[in-house]
Design an enzyme around this catalytic site. Structure first.
Site, mmCIF file in Angstrom:
data_model
loop_
_atom_site.group_PDB
_atom_site.id
_atom_site.type_symbol
_atom_site.label_atom_id
_atom_site.label_comp_id
_atom_site.label_asym_id
_atom_site.label_seq_id
_atom_site.Cartn_x
_atom_site.Cartn_y
_atom_site.Cartn_z
ATOM 1 N N ASP A 1 0.834 -1.203 0.000
ATOM 2 C CA ASP A 1 0.000 0.000 0.000
ATOM 3 C C ASP A 1 0.870 1.254 0.000
ATOM 4 O OD1 ASP A 1 -2.213 -1.654 0.202
ATOM 5 O OD2 ASP A 1 -2.328 -1.473 2.386
ATOM 6 N N ASP B 1 -0.464 -3.355 -4.548
ATOM 7 C CA ASP B 1 -1.764 -3.511 -3.913
ATOM 8 C C ASP B 1 -2.494 -2.175 -3.964
ATOM 9 O OD1 ASP B 1 -3.887 -4.727 -2.679
ATOM 10 O OD2 ASP B 1 -2.958 -4.909 -0.720
ATOM 11 N N ARG C 1 -11.923 -0.133 -6.947
ATOM 12 C CA ARG C 1 -11.736 0.310 -5.562
ATOM 13 C C ARG C 1 -11.448 1.812 -5.478
ATOM 14 N NH1 ARG C 1 -8.367 -4.552 -2.443
ATOM 15 N NH2 ARG C 1 -9.688 -6.271 -3.201
ATOM 16 N N ASP D 1 -5.434 2.599 1.640
ATOM 17 C CA ASP D 1 -6.232 1.575 2.309
ATOM 18 C C ASP D 1 -6.485 1.904 3.780
ATOM 19 O OD1 ASP D 1 -6.234 0.184 -0.044
ATOM 20 O OD2 ASP D 1 -5.418 -1.665 0.802
#
Length: 523
Positions: free
Chosen positions: A163, A192, A245, A196
């Site tokens: 992340d 990734d 996302r 997040d």
């Protein structure tokens, strides 16, 4: 399919503590206002607000190790600090540092079990190259004006679970502003999420940022049952060339407004597991399925208004894939506890392109589709920097200066402003208008697009408010150096200084000051 398209484009800031930090190779400045610029917005302004390192010491770091050293040499883990970062932070210069006030690790910027920290990129820039920023069991954190790129969870080197910025485990009040978060591929290339949040992370705002060239923009909640994250705001961001996302929203309430989505390849705002998204005045273009509940049967909800859908395609619904379009309708009603002003969706691509991301001058929208320089978050300090004292002046009694008032046509900002007053009133040539701080102390600045020479100012109080100004300092707004100090309004002279911003700081007053004109002169 979407990932193939993404891959193609992805190619194309006590004395002992200060001394200890200095010994670690960090350049130290004395305590000053938070380097963070602009007022915190959205949900990060709630729950007591987000101030970062305001009121603490300011240090400069050019390596990840120096960032860790600055954290570890504080008096305790809650001592406020602003870390000004310049240069490239990478694995070679990011090592674990030990101390009572930190919990760091190699190869990742670890903001763990700490509070009251600002990290801001300055100078020619701050790039975290393959090194992620990990915020864990922490609160009151600001990250501003940095680029984080190519953080991997697999391959070499790895950092932060892949992340760019990751938050987890009881995190509270984080403001991430004017950052660029980017990758060079999707999960198959080792990357990734860009942004997040997991395991009880709450009161977070992501503003004026650029997220691009990744398979995953960011998730909220690690599973359909992990719904402890909440109260999130995303505004004036650009999401570019991302597969999905943006965000994936599990259980949380999110306010998503004035963002520009360009090239969302597979699915967009994914509200699921009871998530609620208030989606206002965004501009979606050249994208697919930009809003809905995707890849799950656990439904989420949304309230939509004022959005523009430009060349957006919509898939047919299935039991576990339910796009909101082609004619998105609200499925719930969501209220937010803070004030905000919406730009029209039609201007979002333009205003976001001029403001979002690192290195954009920290400009923000004025709510009328026009970028402007933001107001500082906090007033300047009331204690002069002992390393750069300025001359002390008595109450000025000299006659008004002659020559050209350089403030006319310049810009202005300040620490705060009382209702009905404006920073611009001090440079409009009109004694009937004035600026007043929100209280009895504060600062106002005059600024120019390029450096000029100033050696004299004239502070003119509004009629009915004369004699209120007590102690003051005149500061070089570029360096923070004290040019003069004293008491009272009027003409103040000092050695000629070449600068692009000059600040008049009121540190004492007998009542609410009212400055009608802040005149500046070359001689």
């Amino acid at each position: 399919m979407g990932r193939a398209r993404a891959r193609r484009a992805r190619g194309a800031v006590g004395a002992l503590a200060v001394a200890a930090v200095a010994a670690a190779g960090v350049v130290v400045a004395m305590p000053q206002a938070s380097a963070a610029v602009g007022g915190v917005t959205g949900f990060a302004s709630q729950n007591g607000g987000t101030t970062g390192g305001a009121g603490g010491a300011t240090v400069r770091a050019t390596t990840g190790t120096q960032i860790h050293a600055a954290l570890c040499n504080r008096a305790d883990s809650a001592t406020p600090i602003t870390i000004l970062v310049e240069g490239t932070i990478n694995h070679a210069n990011t090592a674990k540092v030990s101390g009572e006030s930190c919990n760091t690790a190699d190869g990742v910027i670890e903001l763990k079990q700490i509070s009251n920290v600002t990290i801001i990129g300055v100078g020619s820039g701050a790039v975290f190259d393959q090194v992620g920023i990990h915020i864990r069991e922490s609160k009151n954190i600001i990250v501003q004006n940095v680029t984080v790129k190519n953080v991997k969870k697999s391959g070499s080197p790895t950092s932060n679970g892949g992340d760019a910025i990751g938050m987890e485990s009881n995190v509270r009040n984080v403001w991430v502003d004017h950052v660029t978060l980017e990758a060079s591929g999707g999960e198959s290339e080792g990357y990734d999420g860009l942004f997040d949040m997991k395991d009880n992370t709450q009161y977070v705002t992501l503003s004026y940022s650029l997220l691009r060239n990744s398979g995953r923009g960011g998730l909220v909640g690690s599973s359909e049952t992990e719904v402890s994250n909440n109260y999130l705001t995303y505004h004036h961001n650009r999401y570019e060339n991302l597969d999905s996302r943006v965000p994936l929203l599990r259980g949380a309430t999110a306010h998503i407004y004035n963002n520009h989505y360009a090239g969302i390849n597979e699915s967009g705002i994914n509200s699921r597991a009871g998530g609620k998204a208030k989606v206002d005045n965004n501009y979606f273009e050249d994208s697919k399925d930009v809003l809905g509940t995707f890849y799950t049967t656990t439904t989420g909800y949304w309230q939509v208004g004022g959005n523009t859908f430009d060349n957006v395609t919509w898939s047919s619904p299935t039991s576990d894939y339910r796009p909101a379009g082609p004619d998105p309708k609200s499925t719930t009603t969501i209220s937010v506890p803070y004030a905000y002003t919406l730009d029209s969706a039609s201007c979002v691509p333009d205003v976001v392109s001029r403001t979002a991301g690192a290195g954009k001058g920290l400009q923000v929208s004025d709510g009328n589709c026009t970028p402007q320089s933001p107001d500082p978050t906090t007033p300047a300090p009331t204690t002069p920097n002992p390393t750069t004292p300025g001359p002390t002046s008595p109450a000025p009694t000299t006659p008004p200066p002659s020559g050209t008032n350089l403030s006319i046509g310049a810009g202005s900002d300040g620490s705060s402003k009382a209702d009905g007053t404006s920073y611009g009133n001090v440079r409009d040539g009109n004694m009937a208008t004035y600026w007043s701080p929100a209280g009895t102390t504060g600062s106002v600045s005059v600024k120019w697009g390029s450096a000029i020479t100033v050696s004299k100012i004239n502070i003119r109080e509004a009629a009915g408010a004369t004699g209120r100004i007590g102690a003051y300092r005149v500061l070089n707004g570029d360096t923070g150096a004290v040019l003069a100090s004293g008491s009272g309004a009027g003409v103040i002279t000092f050695p000629a200084a070449t600068l692009s911003k000059i600040t008049f700081e009121i540190t004492g007053a007998s009542g609410a000051p009212q400055i009608a004109e802040y005149e500046t002169y070359a001689g």
